[in-house]
Design a protein around this motif. Structure first.
Motif, PDB file in Angstrom:
ATOM      1  N   ALA A 274       0.869  -1.151  -0.052  1.00 19.12           N
ATOM      2  CA  ALA A 274      -0.190   0.084  -0.035  1.00 19.12           C
ATOM      3  C   ALA A 274       0.838   1.349  -0.014  1.00 19.12           C
ATOM      4  O   ALA A 274       2.111   1.149   0.171  1.00 19.12           O
ATOM      5  CB  ALA A 274      -0.882  -0.155   1.336  1.00 19.12           C
TER       6      ALA A 274
ATOM      7  N   SER B 128      -4.916   8.890   4.952  1.00 24.15           N
ATOM      8  CA  SER B 128      -5.564   7.676   5.773  1.00 24.15           C
ATOM      9  C   SER B 128      -6.654   8.234   6.524  1.00 24.15           C
ATOM     10  O   SER B 128      -6.645   9.462   7.330  1.00 24.15           O
ATOM     11  CB  SER B 128      -4.541   6.836   6.554  1.00 24.15           C
ATOM     12  OG  SER B 128      -3.582   6.396   5.750  1.00 24.15           O
TER      13      SER B 128
ATOM     14  N   ALA C 210     -11.906   2.261   0.788  1.00 23.42           N
ATOM     15  CA  ALA C 210     -11.024   1.052   0.204  1.00 23.42           C
ATOM     16  C   ALA C 210     -11.386   0.972  -1.420  1.00 23.42           C
ATOM     17  O   ALA C 210     -10.270   0.607  -2.121  1.00 23.42           O
ATOM     18  CB  ALA C 210     -11.387   0.114   0.942  1.00 23.42           C
TER      19      ALA C 210
ATOM     20  N   SER D 255      -6.473  -0.281  -3.380  1.00 23.13           N
ATOM     21  CA  SER D 255      -5.251  -0.811  -2.789  1.00 23.13           C
ATOM     22  C   SER D 255      -5.000  -2.483  -3.405  1.00 23.13           C
ATOM     23  O   SER D 255      -5.991  -3.165  -3.088  1.00 23.13           O
ATOM     24  CB  SER D 255      -4.850  -0.689  -1.583  1.00 23.13           C
ATOM     25  OG  SER D 255      -3.825  -1.544  -1.161  1.00 23.13           O
TER      26      SER D 255
ATOM     27  N   LEU E  28      -1.925  -4.572   0.458  1.00 24.42           N
ATOM     28  CA  LEU E  28      -2.723  -4.577   1.797  1.00 24.42           C
ATOM     29  C   LEU E  28      -4.113  -4.306   1.695  1.00 24.42           C
ATOM     30  O   LEU E  28      -4.426  -3.289   0.546  1.00 24.42           O
ATOM     31  CB  LEU E  28      -1.985  -3.440   2.683  1.00 24.42           C
ATOM     32  CG  LEU E  28      -0.815  -4.076   3.927  1.00 24.42           C
ATOM     33  CD1 LEU E  28      -0.429  -2.997   4.601  1.00 24.42           C
ATOM     34  CD2 LEU E  28      -1.360  -5.318   4.353  1.00 24.42           C
TER      35      LEU E  28
ATOM     36  N   GLY F   6      -7.752  -2.305   1.912  1.00 20.32           N
ATOM     37  CA  GLY F   6      -7.669  -1.101   2.107  1.00 20.32           C
ATOM     38  C   GLY F   6      -8.717  -0.404   3.198  1.00 20.32           C
ATOM     39  O   GLY F   6      -8.667   0.576   3.604  1.00 20.32           O
TER      40      GLY F   6
ATOM     41  N   LEU G 169      -0.193   0.818  10.511  1.00 17.20           N
ATOM     42  CA  LEU G 169      -1.075   0.693   9.068  1.00 17.20           C
ATOM     43  C   LEU G 169      -1.045   2.002   8.438  1.00 17.20           C
ATOM     44  O   LEU G 169      -0.858   1.972   7.275  1.00 17.20           O
ATOM     45  CB  LEU G 169      -2.408   0.079   9.375  1.00 17.20           C
ATOM     46  CG  LEU G 169      -2.152  -1.506  10.216  1.00 17.20           C
ATOM     47  CD1 LEU G 169      -3.575  -2.015  10.627  1.00 17.20           C
ATOM     48  CD2 LEU G 169      -1.711  -2.327   9.145  1.00 17.20           C
TER      49      LEU G 169
ATOM     50  N   VAL H  70      -2.339   2.300   4.626  1.00 18.35           N
ATOM     51  CA  VAL H  70      -3.608   1.648   4.551  1.00 18.35           C
ATOM     52  C   VAL H  70      -4.562   2.710   4.839  1.00 18.35           C
ATOM     53  O   VAL H  70      -4.742   3.719   5.589  1.00 18.35           O
ATOM     54  CB  VAL H  70      -3.789   0.724   5.610  1.00 18.35           C
ATOM     55  CG1 VAL H  70      -4.965   0.388   5.713  1.00 18.35           C
ATOM     56  CG2 VAL H  70      -2.828  -0.453   5.264  1.00 18.35           C
TER      57      VAL H  70
ATOM     58  N   VAL I 120      -8.397   2.732   8.690  1.00 18.94           N
ATOM     59  CA  VAL I 120      -8.263   1.721   9.709  1.00 18.94           C
ATOM     60  C   VAL I 120      -9.525   1.883  10.935  1.00 18.94           C
ATOM     61  O   VAL I 120      -9.557   3.286  11.211  1.00 18.94           O
ATOM     62  CB  VAL I 120      -6.721   1.901  10.328  1.00 18.94           C
ATOM     63  CG1 VAL I 120      -6.754   1.004  11.464  1.00 18.94           C
ATOM     64  CG2 VAL I 120      -5.842   1.598   9.281  1.00 18.94           C
TER      65      VAL I 120
END
Lengths: 452, 319
Positions: free
Chosen positions: A30, A49, A154, A159, A162, A164, A294, A299, A302
């Protein structure tokens, strides 16, 4: 160290206790925002993110971020209000560290939801949409909800390495009756559900889904070649079964197993002891630290869940914020100090690493709790008015947005709906009106202008 | 006076099970650090610090420690599994710890033990109530449960035996608010002891059985109050806008240890029962909470959060 289904952090001597597989492969990872503008058009998102700190169960707004020191005694509760660095913002005495850091975040005092049950309210809050079929408490199904905000982001980011959307919990979140069905892809399907990771108080990371992959054993996965062969065979075997259990999540899981970068991300022992201590040795604390790692590798979304369950004191519960009884004891003993420590550490850490500007941190639950203390000296569900905390990712810090009335029962001005919360997250994550319209999500949503 | 508890003074990250380590023994490997930090002025060389003992090392969330009988054992609650709170008993002489009800699925809260050792009690989750009071007669091997009125949400916390072992007082969340009440040893003859506005809780009984100290928000914020054993003549002992909670009578009845966040962080304090002599016992940037007197009246055990971990400690207390 890295192992199938479990990523134990190192023990005190720095030696893994039970890892049985070390991967040497590298997959694309990612962090693909460098080409974001070219691929998606427009300018890059302010929030590369998003971290949703999900306080499942319904945290009491009056006892945390919206105290009412002048309210009647049956509303006010026993905790005093303390000053913060933000003009006009008081917080409960349970949050002294966060009071000192109010210049890093803003608080909304006028969130509202539409249902008073944990599951539907949680699904509404996580999707920004109301169920078309009544929701969990009225027989609704998963496709009655739109996709969760994490699933939308996501999918938008796409992605390929990893996942998303990663959700940190011991399993699907919900209450004792069942899960929040709006925590995943909704009508988009299970392929858009979050990838679940679990992190315990020692920082051991596991992938609950992979525990279902019977047939994998340390002896058969002694080296990488064997591992890949075994995984390939296992996949063909599962695919051939009448019930198809292999799905995108497994693909992602296997991707993680063969990614040396994932190995590094999940290994919390790579953090300094000082950092790990700052977050505290609780599952929530170490999960937030994992969440930051992450985010650090890109990512997009999260979600860190305070609790898998939301009924405190029941057998098997793990202390969500559903404090129908002993609200003031539980908040003073556990919830207040843990939240104060961990959220403070997270904000400090992101700020010191220069990540806060590009990371949106949103901390909230599905609703608040009754401003009026109930007949057993505690507080029940209250969805007519509650709080959310916003930091980074393009949010102006040091603000109080909206206001609740004198008793904290209803918004006095500027009510903030779940759709506005969702739209604001998406907007900060780079999904403006056109992108939302293209995906047909929250097309009519309004951002919370005062935060931006 | 012990007033500093440096993180390096104890091997906080030992991964073995609960054990007893004196401060002196545990610091043997850290002498150069101690000297260095002492020279830097970061470490208190107060002699009393040598007598502080760290009784556990696993760092899990812990609360509600109580001594058992003559003080050779200590019990507390611990999150020993992710979704379970158990009662742990530690023999202070052997260092052996025992998990009570190791195979149970529910939570067990707030143990208490009668002075003669015959009875003990605790709060138990599960069944129709959220936390019931369970009283165990170890002699007759019987247990009774007191189920508070109020349906699914009622809760019993902080039970304490009267010194004669005939009754148990506790905090109850039930219709009427959060109050203090008592039942007899059979879980019967319920008697409310407070019926005030606000939140009442964390009761403790003087060893002569005449007084109860507790915390109440009846006057605004949570402060300490005293009342007679029958609930009569409540009088306010502390007056601060930030909470004072978890009071514990010294065995001689002259002093009360309690937790206060009045300096912005939870610390252990002492105050005389006449309201004089307020003294802070701990001073650390992390949490110090749940004080309980050793029966000898010379030591206090408490839960200290150090480097994000929670362990039981024992410190000497002067006159």
């Amino acid at each position: 160290m890295f192992s199938i289904g479990s990523f134990p952090s190192r023990d005190c001597s720095g030696i893994s206790r039970r890892a049985f597989l070390q991967s040497g492969a590298t997959l694309p990872f990612a962090g693909g925002l460098s080409t974001w503008a070219q691929e998606k058009g427009g300018s890059p998102p302010r929030a590369k993110s998003v971290m949703l700190i999900w306080l499942g169960g319904g945290p009491s707004h009056l006892d945390l971020f919206d105290p009412k020191p002048k309210a009647l005694a049956q509303y006010r509760g026993p905790f005093s209000a303390i000053q913060t660095r933000t003009p006009g913002l008081l917080v409960s005495e349970l949050l002294p560290k966060l009071a000192q850091r109010s210049h890093l975040y803003s608080v909304v005092h006028s969130n509202i939801n539409y249902q008073g049950g944990h599951r539907p309210a949680g699904s509404i809050a996580m999707t920004g949409t109301r169920p078309t079929d009544g929701g969990e408490d009225r027989g609704g199904k998963v496709d009655g909800y739109g996709p969760s905000i994490g699933s939308i982001i996501a999918r938008h980011r796409q992605s390929k390495s990893l996942p998303g959307f990663i959700s940190l919990a011991r399993g699907p979140i919900g209450d004792g009756v069942g899960p929040n069905i709006g925590q995943g892809g909704g009508k988009w399907g299970k392929a858009h559900d979050p990838f679940m990771l679990s992190c315990n108080e020692e920082g051991d990371v596991s992938i609950p889904k992979l525990k279902l992959l019977e047939g994998l054993s340390p002896a058969r996965l002694a080296d990488r070649k064997t591992m890949l062969r075994e995984l390939d065979g296992l996949r063909r075997s599962i695919d051939s079964k009448p019930f198809r259990v292999w799905d995108g999540v497994y693909d992602q899981a296997i991707g993680l197993l063969t990614s040396s970068e994932a190995t590094r991300v999940f290994d919390l022992s790579r953090e300094s002891e000082k950092t790990r201590q700052a977050f505290g040795r609780t599952a929530f604390g170490q999960s937030c630290l994992l969440g930051r790692r992450l985010v650090e590798v890109g990512v997009p979304y999260v979600q860190v869940n305070w609790s898998r369950y939301v009924e405190v004191l029941f057998p098997f519960s793990d202390y969500g914020w559903d404090t129908h009884s002993d609200n003031f004891g539980l908040l003073a003993d556990w919830h207040g100090p843990l939240l104060d420590r961990v959220l403070s550490a997270l904000l400090d850490d992101l700020h010191e690493r220069g990540l806060l500007d590009s990371t949106l941190v949103l901390c909230m639950g599905e609703f608040g709790r009754t401003p009026k203390i109930n007949n057993i000296g505690s507080r029940d569900h209250w969805h007519q008015c509650y709080f959310s905390v916003w930091a980074g990712g393009g949010v102006k810090p040091g603000l109080v947005v909206g206001a609740s009335d004198a008793q904290g029962e209803f918004p006095a001005r500027d009510p903030v709906t779940p759709a506005m919360v969702g739209t604001t997250i998406l907007d900060l994550a780079g999904m403006g009106t056109a992108a939302r319209a293209e995906m047909r999500v929250l097309e009519d949503g309004h951002v919370i202008d005062a935060l931006l | 006076m012990w007033n500093q508890f440096p993180a390096f003074a104890f091997p906080l990250r030992l991964c073995d099970s609960a054990s007893i380590k004196t401060g002196r023994t545990a610091r043997l490997g850290y002498c150069p650090l101690v000297i260095l930090f002492a020279l830097l002025g970061l470490y208190s060389t107060d002699a009393a610090a040598d007598d502080v003992r760290q009784l556990t090392t696993n760092g899990r969330l812990k609360f509600a420690p109580v001594f058992v009988g003559d003080g050779k054992e200590l019990a507390w609650c611990e999150h020993d599994q992710p979704t379970r709170v158990s009662i742990i008993r530690l023999n202070l002489e052997t260092g052996k710890s025992t998990t009570m009800f190791p195979n149970a699925s529910g939570h067990f809260f707030d143990p208490a033990f009668s002075a003669d050792g015959r009875y003990w009690c605790f709060g138990r989750s599960g069944g129709p109530r959220q936390l019931s009071l369970v009283i165990v007669d170890t002699k007759d091997e019987k247990e009774v449960a007191f189920e508070p009125a109020g349906g699914l949400r009622a809760t019993i916390r902080t039970p304490r035996f009267t010194p004669d072992g005939k009754r148990v007082i506790f905090t109850i969340n039930a219709p009427g608010g959060q109050q203090i009440a008592s039942v007899n040893i059979k879980g019967q003859d319920y008697r409310p002891l407070t019926q005030s506005a606000g939140i009442n809780g964390w009761p403790d009984i003087s060893r002569d059985g005449k007084q109860i100290v507790f915390s109440s928000s009846r006057a605004g914020s949570l402060n300490l109050f005293l009342m007679n054993i029958d609930g009569s003549e409540p009088r306010q002992l502390t007056n601060h806008r930030i909470r004072d909670v978890r009071p514990a009578f010294s065995p001689d009845g002259r002093r009360i240890a309690f937790t206060s966040a009045r300096d912005g962080n939870r610390e252990i304090y002492l105050i005389n029962t006449d309201g004089s002599g307020l003294k802070r016992l701990t001073n650390h940037k992390e949490r110090d909470d749940y004080p309980v007197w050793h029966p000898d009246g010379k030591q206090i055990a408490w839960i200290a959060e150090r480097n994000g971990r929670f362990d039981v400690h024992l410190m000497p207390v002067g006159d």
